[in-house]
Design an enzyme around this catalytic site. Structure first.
Site, mmCIF file in Angstrom:
data_model
loop_
_atom_site.group_PDB
_atom_site.id
_atom_site.type_symbol
_atom_site.label_atom_id
_atom_site.label_comp_id
_atom_site.label_asym_id
_atom_site.label_seq_id
_atom_site.Cartn_x
_atom_site.Cartn_y
_atom_site.Cartn_z
ATOM 1 N N LYS A 208 0.838 -1.194 0.000
ATOM 2 C CA LYS A 208 0.000 0.000 0.000
ATOM 3 C C LYS A 208 0.882 1.258 0.000
ATOM 4 C CE LYS A 208 -3.551 2.319 2.697
ATOM 5 N NZ LYS A 208 -4.468 2.279 3.829
ATOM 6 N N GLU A 214 10.449 -4.778 4.534
ATOM 7 C CA GLU A 214 10.539 -6.173 4.088
ATOM 8 C C GLU A 214 10.251 -6.287 2.595
ATOM 9 O OE1 GLU A 214 8.843 -5.032 6.685
ATOM 10 O OE2 GLU A 214 8.814 -6.474 8.350
ATOM 11 N N GLU A 354 -4.696 -6.542 14.886
ATOM 12 C CA GLU A 354 -4.184 -5.232 14.454
ATOM 13 C C GLU A 354 -5.311 -4.194 14.507
ATOM 14 O OE1 GLU A 354 -0.648 -4.726 11.575
ATOM 15 O OE2 GLU A 354 -2.358 -4.120 10.350
ATOM 16 N N HIS A 385 -4.464 -32.925 18.194
ATOM 17 C CA HIS A 385 -3.317 -33.719 18.649
ATOM 18 C C HIS A 385 -2.179 -32.825 19.103
ATOM 19 C CE1 HIS A 385 -5.235 -37.424 17.332
ATOM 20 N NE2 HIS A 385 -5.757 -36.662 16.383
HETATM 21 O O1 F6P Z 1 2.467 -4.067 9.882
HETATM 22 C C1 F6P Z 1 1.905 -2.836 9.638
HETATM 23 C C2 F6P Z 1 1.356 -2.688 8.260
HETATM 24 O O2 F6P Z 1 1.226 -1.322 8.041
HETATM 25 C C3 F6P Z 1 0.038 -3.412 8.041
HETATM 26 O O3 F6P Z 1 -1.055 -2.731 8.526
HETATM 27 C C4 F6P Z 1 0.058 -3.563 6.563
HETATM 28 O O4 F6P Z 1 -0.893 -4.482 6.143
HETATM 29 C C5 F6P Z 1 1.478 -4.002 6.353
HETATM 30 O O5 F6P Z 1 2.214 -3.229 7.269
HETATM 31 C C6 F6P Z 1 2.014 -3.845 4.971
HETATM 32 O O6 F6P Z 1 1.974 -2.518 4.542
HETATM 33 P P1 F6P Z 1 2.165 -2.127 3.041
HETATM 34 O O7 F6P Z 1 1.079 -2.747 2.239
HETATM 35 O O8 F6P Z 1 2.140 -0.638 3.013
HETATM 36 O O9 F6P Z 1 3.508 -2.652 2.590
#
Ligand code: F6P
Length: 548
Positions: A208, A214, A354, A385
């Protein structure tokens, strides 16, 4: 108008008094006394059936809980959300994931502009793109058909599409495999790249914000891996982006034509219905995706229109409030008796925790009550189990949501009856338990000595009276999965409304991100920041090992 917080609601006292009575109830006795309990505590909506009769509540409890919802202005808050009011007050945003599954003819206004046409314009582009991939019209740089799609995203840009893609395995289009990479741990990406062919692999960078550490690192590494075989010009055949941040996508090197947009009024954990659903579209085809949207829409219509007392997400939410805030249970176990829902509890963890893992109300005051319980679980029968021992005989009472389908997709004889039998038996066993008298009688009948019976009885008795919901569908299909996910989205909304928290921001994830950035700089550079001795000690160990 401000809504009262939970403990200040006039009905709160009535519920607290009622609780004293409820604490004395035996669930089994409630069933014995009332032959109409099952039909009166079951609901149908969007192709789903909810049985909430195995909870420690009565018709009166439900009445009082509905009164609580009314007093907390649930209906008004729900209507505010559907109408596009900026209910995410800390980010000044509307919350309109429901608009993403609305039909073309509906009208939803954000800042005076109808957003439905742009939603459908993106859906149309997703259809065209997926058809090109499926038909082979879209080719990799060497002229070969795309065979593998790698979705790079995390949190809401991963959990929903990953879970739904797994869940709808029986609808996958042959010849295309969709993979998901989320973790910054390089082993995650490496495991996929090891088996991938750059000539036939398409990467979707789903974020987003297009700033998430990451995702950006995984995307850069995937890009470098690709450039070992293809050229910069070839990138446009192999990388597409899904984001609200067009500038950052451009900067990364993905052309505008390869970008599928969405909007700031879609929360990450509510985004699978937007372009974030592209990997799912590629996996199951656009027509099935529209069925998935239609299932969610059916649940939206029900949530908007059904009276509170027969409204499935409202009741699911209120039963959760009863268990959490009155009976004091601190976690909820999710038990899908469907292997294809293996990731459902992971997805729900983000959705509920969240959203509602908050300690202040919308007005900034500290809550004086518990908010979101811990959500966890695994598929049945595997969980039986592993941790069901604790559910039956542990010191914590943990309500369980059992979820299953009456029909399987497979044709293996006996398996489905065995699966359903286990699902129903677990909720029965949790509720009925096994008294010391019954244990003793069984052991006597088996010929055990009196002395041994005395030793064994306390170990083998089950207290029972442990609550659960059961959600049934006929078969796990795109529309039933859509309805199920929307059911839990709205359940989350209901609980957030009662707790009076902002369910649509997530400031709690920010601090760790910030500190990780500082420590990453320390691990890679020479400057050291001040930390406690534990953190400094760990950093020193890692620095020494990374240098080698
Ligand atoms: O972990 C926080 C967060 O902002 C989530 O709410 C979101 O879904 C995720 O990181 C990934 O964010 P983005 O789509 O901006 O990479």
């Amino acid at each position: 108008m401000n809504s009262p917080n939970l403990v200040n609601a006039a009905v709160f006292k009535k519920l607290t008094n009622h609780l004293q009575e409820a604490k004395k109830w035996s669930l089994s006795e409630l069933f014995e006394k009332d032959p109409g309990r099952f039909p009166s505590m079951t609901l149908t909506a969007g192709g789903l059936f909810l049985d909430y009769s195995k909870n420690c509540l009565s018709g009166k409890t439900v009445e009082l809980l509905v009164e609580l919802a009314e007093e907390c202005r649930l209906e008004q808050k729900r209507d505010d959300m559907f109408r596009g009011d900026k209910i995410n007050t800390t980010e000044h945003r509307a919350v309109l994931h429901t608009a993403l599954r609305a039909p073309r003819y509906e009208k939803v206004l954000v800042d005076g502009k109808n957003i439905i046409p742009e939603i459908h314009a993106v859906l149309d582009r997703m259809r065209e793109f997926s058809e090109k991939i499926h038909s082979g019209e879209w080719k990799g740089f060497s002229g070969k058909k795309i065979t593998d799609v790698v979705n790079i995203g995390i949190g809401g840009s991963d959990l929903g599409p990953r879970m739904a893609t797994q869940a709808l395995r029986h609808f996958h289009i042959k010849g295309l495999t969709v993979h998901f990479v989320a973790n910054v741990d390089g082993h995650d990406l490496e495991a996929v790249l090891d088996k991938a062919d750059p000539e036939t692999t398409l990467f979707i960078v789903a974020s987003k914000t297009f700033t998430t550490l990451e995702t950006m690192l995984n995307a850069q590494s995937a890009r470098s891996w690709f450039l070992n075989s293809g050229t910069i010009r070839d990138l446009s055949r192999h990388f597409v982006a899904i984001s609200t941040n067009a500038a950052a996508v451009r900067k990364f090197g993905i052309p505008e034509d390869n970008m599928f947009p969405f909007w700031d009024w879609v929360g990450g954990r509510y985004s699978v219905w937007s372009a974030i659903g592209l990997p799912l579209v590629l996996a199951i085809g656009y027509n099935h995706f529209t069925e998935f949207l239609a299932g969610a829409y059916a649940m939206d219509v029900h949530f908007k229109n059904a009276p509170l007392a027969s409204n499935m997400p409202v009741i699911l939410g209120l039963v959760g409030i009863w268990n959490r805030n009155f009976l004091g249970y601190s976690s909820v176990s999710i038990a899908p008796y469907l292997q294809d829902l293996i990731s459902f509890s992971n997805y729900l963890q983000q959705l509920e925790m969240e959203s509602n893992g908050k300690q202040v109300r919308k007005n900034g005051e500290a809550v004086e009550y518990r908010t979101c319980p811990v959500i966890w679980g695994n598929v049945g029968t595997n969980g039986q189990h592993a941790y069901f021992q604790l559910l039956h005989q542990g010191t914590e009472i943990i309500p369980v949501d059992f979820i299953t389908a009456l029909q399987p997709h497979h044709t293996l004889p006996k398996h489905h009856a065995a699966l359903l039998a286990n699902c129903f038996a677990q909720s029965e066993a949790l509720m009925v338990g096994k008294s010391a008298e019954k244990v003793r009688a069984d052991l006597e009948a088996a010929g055990m000595s009196t002395a041994e019976i005395e030793v064994q009885t306390p170990q083998r008795m089950f207290p029972g009276n442990r609550p659960s919901n059961t959600i049934l569908m006929n078969v796990l299909r795109p529309e039933t999965l859509g309805a199920l996910m929307a059911l839990y989205e709205h359940k989350t909304f209901v609980q957030g409304a009662i707790w009076n928290v902002n369910s649509f921001d997530q400031w709690g994830v920010e601090l760790g991100k910030l500190l990780a950035k500082t420590i990453e700089n320390e691990l890679e550079g020479d400057e050291l920041a001040h930390h406690d001795s534990s953190t400094s000690g760990l950093i020193a160990l890692a620095k020494a090992s990374l240098k080698k």
